[in-house]
Write a protein that holds these residues in place. Structure first.
Motif, PDB file in Angstrom:
ATOM      1  N   THR A 564       0.789  -1.224  -0.030  1.00 55.36           N
ATOM      2  CA  THR A 564       0.073  -0.103  -0.021  1.00 55.36           C
ATOM      3  C   THR A 564       0.878   1.114  -0.028  1.00 55.36           C
ATOM      4  N   MET A 565       0.310   2.158  -0.414  1.00 54.68           N
ATOM      5  CA  MET A 565       1.059   3.526  -0.400  1.00 54.68           C
ATOM      6  C   MET A 565       1.362   4.078   0.884  1.00 54.68           C
ATOM      7  N   SER A 566       0.489   3.800   1.826  1.00 56.48           N
ATOM      8  CA  SER A 566       1.027   4.207   3.380  1.00 56.48           C
ATOM      9  C   SER A 566       2.145   3.647   3.822  1.00 56.48           C
ATOM     10  N   GLU A 567       2.410   2.352   3.385  1.00 57.42           N
ATOM     11  CA  GLU A 567       3.497   1.348   3.609  1.00 57.42           C
ATOM     12  C   GLU A 567       4.584   2.044   3.095  1.00 57.42           C
ATOM     13  N   MET A 568       4.716   2.315   1.773  1.00 58.32           N
ATOM     14  CA  MET A 568       5.677   2.864   1.090  1.00 58.32           C
ATOM     15  C   MET A 568       6.137   4.284   1.912  1.00 58.32           C
ATOM     16  N   GLN A 569       5.056   4.938   2.252  1.00 65.70           N
ATOM     17  CA  GLN A 569       5.173   6.249   2.790  1.00 65.70           C
ATOM     18  C   GLN A 569       5.916   6.122   4.170  1.00 65.70           C
ATOM     19  N   ALA A 570       5.634   5.324   4.818  1.00 66.06           N
ATOM     20  CA  ALA A 570       6.202   4.980   6.089  1.00 66.06           C
ATOM     21  C   ALA A 570       7.640   4.488   6.166  1.00 66.06           C
ATOM     22  N   LYS A 571       7.867   3.835   4.960  1.00 67.65           N
ATOM     23  CA  LYS A 571       9.196   3.249   4.772  1.00 67.65           C
ATOM     24  C   LYS A 571      10.202   4.424   4.634  1.00 67.65           C
ATOM     25  N   ALA A 572       9.546   5.204   3.538  1.00 68.66           N
ATOM     26  CA  ALA A 572      10.330   6.523   2.833  1.00 68.66           C
ATOM     27  C   ALA A 572      10.589   7.263   3.928  1.00 68.66           C
TER      28      ALA A 572
END
Lengths: 832, 153
Positions: A564-572
């Protein structure tokens, strides 16, 4: 010093001249191996001629002199008074090289000596032979140099003949422009000029006139023997001979003759303008859309505007495309030179060169391809003697091929040489400590071949000027990988080697799917999109499962990691990852989770999206440098609506989020379950009897569980205690009402005639009472135990929009048996 | 220096007007969720994609979010014609006047300014009894190039 106006155009001339020379070079070399020599030579001749023409305008005497001699040689070949042989090819190539030098040094060409070259060329361009005057005598033998095949010429010829004109062919020498002008005006006074060819000092005119040939000769002041009468047949004959070359003329000549040179920035500017035009169009549409009803003529016009704008934009996008022949056509010359230096005999064959590539890609591929071709010539192909000894043709062959496969451009460089020596490759690898001998033993052949890409490895015994230091292949591989491509090698000892470059079609224009996640639009390259899956409930064929902290989509038994985009955001941003449940909740819209399944080279994964909007052709723009912290985007683009959006990079996301790992974990955990379910899917294929009871519900029992179906009458049912029995064929069967086993209403039967389904079981016989038996169905049922729950039903399934309750006959039989046992114990207890 | 003054984060700033391409009103910013916090998103400026920064974040002050409806931004000129991936913009509250600033009247930033500010602010300019922070846009562009500033992965 003020620049002369002529100088201003000199750069244009240089660019144009180089095109001409390249054309002469490649076409001339190809003339050797083509059957339609005539048409090829024609184009070469024309190129040389235009070069001469423009050069004389700039008073570049030396270029004029050399190109004039070349032109004469070509004219000879064209007239078939000269056969192309190796010597001619050599001298012509020398001439071409000299021209290149001259063009590079237009400001001061005094250092370049052309005298020798001119003399050498003169040997072949001896104008004595060239003078053929009226020797040919009768018209039937004349080879018409004209191409009468286009419809316009044909029409004017037919018209002329209809009006009593005769066809004449005039071939004569002329001294200067003044004489030429004189002749032309004379001709035009008495007839119609169909075509003229003016070359060197020879003038050829195809004309029609009402005059007889004797008068024509007088009127024009031309010797009789220079005038030939043609009849219709001759024209046709000429047409058929011209026909052969026609295809070639159309394909390559028109292309280059009617082309202009543009700076790439011009096209990019046009591109931006076209995009803005589309924006404006969209704005216009939203403003005038209210008026389309009140003004009937508006809608079609708007439609046209819309269509034209889109078309303009698309056309401009494609102007950046060029065929790969731009690269390939350089090789015949390069290889010829290479072969000479190496003392080898090499032919170059181009199998397919019509794949269109973006300019950017073309530039990036030139070096790797050149390196590989040189490698083939240098290391792949053997010396003529070795080839003969090995039973091959003296002349080695390098073939170039390009085609499209699965959105990849495949470029093959094949040679029929000695192949790669696997053993010496192994030896080198060990010497250079790249591999241990033990490791090599276990390696499959294709992996060993891949060692050739390691730095420092070269199988060449000697370092030559061309290659052999062992860095070339490493560079090739790096370059191709930078383009997102791969290099494959196939090699067979003694037979040859195939180098295959697979390059993704990273065009500047790609088709994308526009999606939205949390109201933010993104573009996804079409070639990454596998499918969109909507998950509403949990069905056996598609559902979402939690594995540790991640979500996976199980689709037809395949496990697809979800991101999900929120996972990517959290990781970034280095934040705490969001829990899987929250993610799922965040991405559920009206109870539906939309998964966009993306495919990458290695595997698939699913991205949770809010919506998929549309597909759109977009112009790829470089990713802003400030967004390089996360490899989730490959590029950015501007949509037709004017929004700037990022283009998602499926491969990048896959790697960044470690989805391979998620998939592997999930597979381990879920595989057992999946297998079980797959089995169930097969088990779901059922043959059932469907029936009604007292209510409107539908029930089903598997046919295999039913012993028989009988008609019974309500009056025959005897009640004993709380239980009901019926006597059928001298057997007492306990009758059960299915309504007792499911959460449904039980009513009394009003009708007399009823059905009983006797269940197969080991203990006392039992029968299910049915109001009506409806059908026997053989189909796959997916049982869902969410809707209605009871211990005695297997589940429900929807069939032809009706919910069917599947009864668990075994459970029912068991409960009956249990009841009996408990009653018996009660009785015993009561007795004691 | 001829400067464009503007109001952002409740304070007055000034940038060299020669670096400014235009002041865009009501820009539609497409957010990029994975981008550093300092990046508001990307916008389309005549076919070019411009990365827009949030000044509050750049200066290290996590303050109120901008009103989504009415965003003004200064779009800076690209560094060169070929620079197609480095053009930046900056969200501001409102543009002010063009002011002439005597270079000699620019003082180095006060020692009291925060560490984050020190790079972005190249000095303090005084004009007509008002103080302006002089913004160094090239510093910002270079700081966030390629590695996304502090969020180095």
């Amino acid at each position: 010093m003020k620049k002369l106006p002529v100088d201003l155009f000199l750069d244009d001339f240089k660019a144009e001249a180089k095109t001409h020379i390249e054309k002469i070079e490649s076409a001339f070399l190809s003339a050797n191996i083509r059957r339609d020599v005539q048409s090829v030579i024609n184009s070469v001749f024309r190129a040389a001629h235009s070069l001469k023409g423009t050069a004389s305008f700039y008073s570049l005497e030396k270029i004029v002199a050399v190109s004039h001699e070349l032109e004469s040689v070509f004219a000879q070949i064209k007239d078939e008074s000269l056969q192309i042989d190796d010597n001619i090819v050599d001298i012509v190539l020398q001439g071409i090289d000299c021209l290149k030098d001259l063009i590079d040094n237009t400001h001061d060409d005094s250092a370049i000596n052309i005298k020798q070259l001119i003399e050498a060329l003169k040997k072949y361009s001896d104008t004595e032979e060239y003078e053929d005057g009226g020797d040919e005598g009768n018209a039937g033998d004349i080879k018409l140099p004209f191409n009468c095949n286009d419809s316009e010429t044909e029409k004017s010829l037919t018209n002329a003949i209809k009006h009593g004109h005769k066809l004449y062919y005039v071939k004569m020498k002329f001294k200067d422009e003044a004489q030429f002008d004189q002749i032309m005006s004379n001709v035009m006074a008495i007839g119609t000029v169909v075509q003229t060819i003016k070359r060197a000092d020879l003038l050829q005119i195809l004309l029609t006139s009402v005059l007889e040939s004797d008068f024509l000769s007088v009127a024009l002041g031309i010797e009789k023997e220079n005038i030939h009468i043609l009849d219709k047949d001759t024209i046709f004959q000429a047409n058929t001979t011209a026909n052969y070359g026609q295809a070639y003329v159309k394909s390559s000549e028109l292309e280059s003759n009617f082309s202009i040179r543009l700076d790439i920035s011009v096209i990019n500017n046009l591109m931006d303008l076209a995009n803005e035009m589309i924006l404006t169009r969209n704005q216009l549409f939203s403003i005038v859309s209210d008026y389309t009803k009140s003004n009937a003529g508006l809608a079609p016009v708007l439609y046209d505007v819309s269509r034209l704008t889109s078309e303009v934009q698309e056309r401009i996008m494609f102007t950046r495309m060029q065929p790969i022949s731009v690269i390939f056509e350089k090789f015949p010359r390069i290889i010829r030179d290479t072969a000479k230096t190496l003392g080898k005999e090499i032919a170059v064959e181009i199998i397919r060169d019509d794949v269109m590539l973006d300019k950017y890609l073309l530039d990036a591929l030139t070096d790797p391809i050149t390196q590989l071709v040189k490698n083939s010539a240098d290391h792949g192909l053997e010396f003529p003697e070795q080839r003969v000894a090995a039973g091959k043709l003296r002349k080695g062959l390098i073939s170039l091929n390009a085609y499209m496969r699965d959105n990849m451009i495949v470029i093959e460089i094949l040679d029929d040489g000695k192949g790669i020596d696997v053993n010496s490759l192994k030896k080198k690898a060990v010497e250079l400590n790249i591999m241990t001998e033990e490791a090599l033993l276990l390696m499959p052949k294709n992996e060993i071949l891949n060692l050739i890409f390691e730095q420092g490895i070269s199988t060449a015994r000697q370092v030559t000027s061309l290659s052999g230091r062992g860095f070339g292949m490493d560079i090739v591989k790096t370059n191709i990988e930078n383009l997102g491509g791969t290099v494959e090698i196939e090699s067979e000892t003694g037979k040859g080697t195939v180098m295959r470059l697979n390059v993704p079609l990273t065009l500047s224009v790609i088709r994308t799917l526009i999606i939205k996640i949390d109201d933010i639009p993104y573009a996804v390259p079409d070639l990454n999109v596998e499918r969109i899956v909507r998950i509403s409930g949990n069905t056996a064929s598609k559902y979402i499962e939690r594995v540790n902290k991640s979500l996976v989509l199980v689709l037809d038994g395949e496990i697809i990691p979800i991101v999900t985009m929120s996972e990517m955001q959290a990781k970034a941003k280095g934040l705490e990852p969001v829990s899987a449940d929250t993610l799922l909740e965040q991405n559920r819209y009206n109870g539906i989770v939309k998964c966009l399944v993306l495919k990458t080279g290695s595997a698939n994964f699913a991205l949770l999206i809010s919506d998929a909007l549309d597909t759109e052709q977009v112009l790829v723009k470089p990713l802003p440098v400030y967004l390089h912290n996360c490899p989730c985007y490959s590029n950015v683009t501007v949509l037709g609506s004017g929004e700037a959006v990022t283009i998602l990079d499926a491969e990048g996301i896959m790697q960044y989020m470690g989805l391979d790992e998620v998939k592997r974990e999930a597979e381990e955990l879920l595989m057992l379950e999946i297998e079980k379910e797959e089995k169930q899917v097969n088990e779901n294929e059922k043959n059932v009897v469907v029936f009604n009871c007292s209510g409107s519900e539908y029930y089903a029992v598997e046919t295999s569980n039913i012993a028989r179906i009988e008609i019974i009458y309500a009056e025959n049912i005897q009640e004993i205690g709380e239980e009901q029995f019926v006597n059928v064929a001298e057997q007492t069967i306990q009758v059960l009402r299915p309504e007792d086993f499911a959460p449904v209403q039980k009513r009394n039967y009003e009708r007399e005639k009823l059905y009983m389904l006797t269940i197969k079981n080991d203990t006392a016989p039992i029968g299910l009472l049915a109001g009506r038996v409806l059908d026997k169905i053989d189909d796959v049922f997916t049982l869902d135990d969410d809707r209605i729950y009871s211990d005695y039903i297997l589940g429900t399934s929807v069939y032809k929009e009706k919910v069917i309750i599947f009864l668990d006959t075994a459970a029912i039989a068991e409960s009956v048996e249990k009841d009996k046992v408990s009653r018996k114990t009660l009785k015993k207890e009561g007795a004691t | 220096m001829k400067g464009l003054s503007f109001l952002a984060a409740g304070e007055s700033f000034v940038v060299d007007v020669n670096l400014v391409q235009k002041v865009a009103r009501k820009v539609a910013i497409t957010p990029v969720p994975t981008a550093p916090d300092e990046v508001a998103g990307i916008i389309n400026q005549k076919g070019r994609v411009v990365t827009v920064f949030i000044l509050d974040e750049l200066l290290g002050r996590k303050e109120k979010k901008q009103d989504e409806q009415d965003i003004n931004a200064i779009i800076f000129k690209p560094l060169s014609e070929a620079d197609s991936d480095g053009q930046i913009g900056l969200i501001i509250e409102s543009p002010g006047d063009l002011i002439d600033i005597d270079d000699a009247s620019i003082y180095p930033p006060a020692l009291t300014t925060g560490a984050e500010e020190s790079g972005c602010i190249s000095g303090i300019a005084e004009k007509d009894d008002r103080l302006y922070r002089v913004l160094d846009i090239n510093f910002i562009a270079n700081k966030y190039k390629n590695n996304g500033g502090k969020n180095n992965v």
